[in-house]
Design a protein around this motif. Structure first.
Motif, PDB file in Angstrom:
ATOM      1  N   GLU A   1      -7.769  14.224 -93.292  1.00  8.13           N
ATOM      2  CA  GLU A   1      -7.883  14.996 -94.537  1.00  8.13           C
ATOM      3  C   GLU A   1      -8.552  14.182 -95.644  1.00  8.13           C
ATOM      4  O   GLU A   1      -9.454  14.673 -96.334  1.00  8.13           O
ATOM      5  N   ILE A   2      -8.112  12.937 -95.810  1.00  9.30           N
ATOM      6  CA  ILE A   2      -8.699  12.150 -96.897  1.00  9.30           C
ATOM      7  C   ILE A   2     -10.104  11.683 -96.532  1.00  9.30           C
ATOM      8  O   ILE A   2     -10.952  11.524 -97.414  1.00  9.30           O
ATOM      9  N   THR A   3     -10.363  11.495 -95.252  1.00  9.38           N
ATOM     10  CA  THR A   3     -11.720  11.131 -94.828  1.00  9.38           C
ATOM     11  C   THR A   3     -12.694  12.262 -95.140  1.00  9.38           C
ATOM     12  O   THR A   3     -13.814  12.019 -95.615  1.00  9.38           O
TER      13      THR A   3
ATOM     14  N   ILE B   1       3.400  14.287 -94.439  1.00  8.90           N
ATOM     15  CA  ILE B   1       2.636  15.265 -95.229  1.00  8.90           C
ATOM     16  C   ILE B   1       1.300  15.608 -94.580  1.00  8.90           C
ATOM     17  O   ILE B   1       0.486  16.320 -95.181  1.00  8.90           O
ATOM     18  N   ALA B   2       1.076  15.101 -93.386  1.00 11.26           N
ATOM     19  CA  ALA B   2      -0.192  15.380 -92.698  1.00 11.26           C
ATOM     20  C   ALA B   2      -0.364  16.876 -92.487  1.00 11.26           C
ATOM     21  O   ALA B   2       0.582  17.585 -92.117  1.00 11.26           O
TER      22      ALA B   2
ATOM     23  N   ALA C   1      -2.523  15.322 -99.625  1.00  7.79           N
ATOM     24  CA  ALA C   1      -2.742  13.878 -99.582  1.00  7.79           C
ATOM     25  C   ALA C   1      -3.730  13.447-100.665  1.00  7.79           C
ATOM     26  O   ALA C   1      -4.716  14.119-100.935  1.00  7.79           O
ATOM     27  N   ASN C   2      -3.454  12.319-101.264  1.00 16.15           N
ATOM     28  CA  ASN C   2      -4.291  11.736-102.311  1.00 16.15           C
ATOM     29  C   ASN C   2      -5.395  10.887-101.667  1.00 16.15           C
ATOM     30  O   ASN C   2      -5.099   9.896-101.006  1.00 16.15           O
ATOM     31  N   PRO C   3      -6.672  11.212-101.878  1.00 15.91           N
ATOM     32  CA  PRO C   3      -7.761  10.471-101.227  1.00 15.91           C
ATOM     33  C   PRO C   3      -8.307   9.296-102.029  1.00 15.91           C
ATOM     34  O   PRO C   3      -9.265   8.648-101.590  1.00 15.91           O
ATOM     35  N   ILE C   4      -7.729   8.997-103.189  1.00 17.57           N
ATOM     36  CA  ILE C   4      -8.393   8.074-104.112  1.00 17.57           C
ATOM     37  C   ILE C   4      -8.499   6.648-103.569  1.00 17.57           C
ATOM     38  O   ILE C   4      -9.538   5.990-103.743  1.00 17.57           O
ATOM     39  N   ALA C   5      -7.472   6.137-102.898  1.00 16.37           N
ATOM     40  CA  ALA C   5      -7.561   4.767-102.378  1.00 16.37           C
ATOM     41  C   ALA C   5      -8.721   4.632-101.401  1.00 16.37           C
ATOM     42  O   ALA C   5      -9.522   3.693-101.480  1.00 16.37           O
ATOM     43  N   MET C   6      -8.837   5.563-100.487  1.00 14.59           N
ATOM     44  CA  MET C   6      -9.949   5.503 -99.538  1.00 14.59           C
ATOM     45  C   MET C   6     -11.280   5.741-100.239  1.00 14.59           C
ATOM     46  O   MET C   6     -12.293   5.133 -99.894  1.00 14.59           O
ATOM     47  N   LEU C   7     -11.276   6.609-101.246  1.00 14.15           N
ATOM     48  CA  LEU C   7     -12.502   6.885-101.988  1.00 14.15           C
ATOM     49  C   LEU C   7     -12.979   5.637-102.727  1.00 14.15           C
ATOM     50  O   LEU C   7     -14.175   5.293-102.706  1.00 14.15           O
ATOM     51  N   LEU C   8     -12.066   4.929-103.393  1.00 18.71           N
ATOM     52  CA  LEU C   8     -12.455   3.713-104.096  1.00 18.71           C
ATOM     53  C   LEU C   8     -12.861   2.606-103.122  1.00 18.71           C
ATOM     54  O   LEU C   8     -13.718   1.774-103.430  1.00 18.71           O
TER      55      LEU C   8
ATOM     56  N   THR D   1      -7.791  19.331-101.746  1.00 18.71           N
ATOM     57  CA  THR D   1      -8.987  20.128-102.069  1.00 18.71           C
ATOM     58  C   THR D   1      -9.262  20.123-103.567  1.00 18.71           C
ATOM     59  O   THR D   1     -10.403  19.912-104.003  1.00 18.71           O
ATOM     60  N   SER D   2      -8.223  20.323-104.379  1.00 17.35           N
ATOM     61  CA  SER D   2      -8.448  20.435-105.827  1.00 17.35           C
ATOM     62  C   SER D   2      -8.897  19.122-106.442  1.00 17.35           C
ATOM     63  O   SER D   2      -9.768  19.099-107.322  1.00 17.35           O
ATOM     64  N   ILE D   3      -8.346  18.005-105.997  1.00 17.19           N
ATOM     65  CA  ILE D   3      -8.750  16.722-106.582  1.00 17.19           C
ATOM     66  C   ILE D   3     -10.146  16.348-106.102  1.00 17.19           C
ATOM     67  O   ILE D   3     -10.940  15.762-106.845  1.00 17.19           O
ATOM     68  N   THR D   4     -10.483  16.726-104.877  1.00 22.46           N
ATOM     69  CA  THR D   4     -11.840  16.495-104.368  1.00 22.46           C
ATOM     70  C   THR D   4     -12.860  17.262-105.203  1.00 22.46           C
ATOM     71  O   THR D   4     -13.877  16.707-105.629  1.00 22.46           O
TER      72      THR D   4
END
Length: 332
Positions: free
Chosen positions: A16-18, A264-265, A270-277, A320-323
Motif C-alpha cells: 500500500e505505501i509502495t 492494519i494491512a 497506512a502512513n506512507p511518509i517514512a518510505m516517501l522521505l 489514498t487521501s494523504i497521497t
C-alpha cells in the motif's frame, strides 16, 4: 533520463505505501523504471527463503533499491533480512535524518542526522555459550571505523552541516570503543572547517532529550546508532516520519525502517511518509534533487496544515487521501 530501480514492496502494509510512493514520484515527472522483486515473508512463503538469489542479483545489476517494511520471523532461527542485505553489499553507512514538523513533532528545532556504522559491532551476531550463560562478540575494526567516521565528516561538509559528534562508551569499553574514539579524534583534524566533539552514549541519550537542537551530525558504532536513531525519531514524530538509507560503494538501498504493521494491512490507513522521505533520499542519490525537494516541501505543508492525514498522524484520512494531498501540493 530514466532510472532503473529494484523495488521491494515488503510485507504487511508494504504494497500500500509502495503504491503511494511510486504515484507521488511519478507526479514529479521523474522517470523511473521499477524492477519488482520479493524478499521477506512473501519470499519465504513463495520460494522457501527470505532473500531469493534473483533478488540479490537484481541489486547487483541495478545498484539502487527502494524497500518497503519487512517481517523477519521471530524465534525460528532466521537472520534479519535487513542485516543480511547490509552485509551482502557492504552497505557500511546507515543514514537517518530526522527533523521537526510543526503541529506533529513533540520537539521543535530538531534537525539531526545519525550516521551509523552498519557492518560490525554486536550485529555480526557471533554468540556462543559459556558456563551459565552466553557470550556475544563486539567487533570494532580500524577499517570500518575510519570509513564511517570519514563518511560522517564528508556528509557534514557536503550538506552544510557544522558539527559532528562521536558517540561511544570508551570509558568502559576502553579497547573497542576506545579505538573508535581515537580514530575520530585523529580524523577530525583533517576537517578543520567542521566542529567536532564526543559524548558517552548514556549522556548522549539525556542530551538528545533535553537539548536536541544543540546537535547536528551524529556518528556511532552500530548498536549505539541503532538506539539513538529511534530515540530521535521519537522526538520528531515516530518511525512513520523518518527516512533511512543504507549506502556502500556503488550500491544503495533506501528503506522504511518502521514495521510491516500486519494488523492494519489492507485497510488503506497506512502512513506512507517514512518510505516517501526515504525515496527522496534516493532521488537525491540519483541526482534528482529538485523533485526530492518538491516532495519534502509538500510533505511539510500537508503535515503542517493537517491535510488528509492518516489516523497515526492524528487525522481521519487514508493512505489514498494523504497521497492525493501530497500530489496536489507538489507545486505549492
Amino acid at each position: 533520463m530514466t532510472h532503473d530501480i529494484v523495488l521491494f514492496e515488503g510485507d504487511g502494509i508494504g504494497p500500500e505505501i509502495t503504491k503511494s510512493v511510486t504515484e507521488i514520484i511519478k507526479a514529479t515527472g521523474v522517470e523511473i523504471n521499477y524492477h519488482p522483486y520479493t524478499i521477506g515473508v512473501r519470499a519465504l512463503e513463495k520460494d522457501g527463503v527470505l532473500i531469493p538469489q534473483e533478488s540479490l542479483d537484481a541489486i547487483k545489476k541495478y545498484k539502487v533499491a527502494l524497500k518497503g517494511p519487512l517481517t523477519t520471523p521471530i524465534g525460528k532461527g532466521f537472520k534479519s533480512v535487513n542485516v543480511q542485505l547490509r552485509l551482502a553489499f557492504n552497505l557500511y553507512s546507515n543514514v537517518r535524518p530526522a527533523s521537526s514538523f510543526a503541529n506533529i513533532s513533540r520537539y521543535q528545532g530538531v534537525d539531526l542526522v545519525t550516521i551509523r556504522e552498519n557492518t560490525e559491532d554486536l550485529y555480526i551476531g557471533e554468540e556462543h555459550p559459556i558456563e551459565d550463560g552466553v557470550e556475544a562478540i563486539k567487533r570494532i575494526t580500524k577499517k570500518a571505523s575510519e570509513r564511517i567516521i570519514r563518511y560522517a565528516f564528508e556528509y557534514a561538509r557536503a550538506n552544510g552541516r557544522h558539527l559532528v559528534t562521536c558517540i561511544h562508551k570508551a570509558n568502559i569499553l576502553k579497547q573497542s570503543d576506545g579505538l573508535f574514539l581515537s580514530l575520530f579524534n585523529s580524523i577530525k583534524e583533517e576537517y578543520p572547517d567542521i566542529e567536532a566533539n564526543d559524548k558517552i552514549i548514556d549522556n548522549m541519550c539525556m542530551q538528545l532529550v533535553m537539548y536536541p537542537e544543540k546537535y547536528d551530525v551524529l556518528v556511532a558504532p552500530n548498536l549505539y546508532g541503532d538506539i539513538i536513531s529511534d530515540l530521535i525519531a521519537g522526538l520528531t514524530g515516530g518511525l512513520g516520519l523518518v527516512p533511512a538509507a543504507n549506502i556502500g560503494d556503488g550500491v544503495a538501498i533506501f528503506e522504511a525502517v518502521h514495521g510491516s504493521a500486519p494488523d492494519i494491512a489492507g485497510k488503506n490507513i497506512a502512513n506512507p511518509i517514512a518510505m516517501l522521505l526515504s525515496s527522496c533520499m534516493m532521488l537525491d542519490y540519483l541526482g534528482e534533487q529538485t523533485a526530492a525537494n518538491k516532495i519534502r516541501n509538500s510533505v511539510k505543508k500537508v503535515l503542517n496544515e493537517k491535510i488528509g492525514l492518516t489516523p497515526d498522524l492524528g487525522g481521519n484520512g487514508s493512505t489514498t487521501s494523504i497521497t492525493e494531498a501530497i500530489i496536489n501540493n507538489l507545486d505549492a
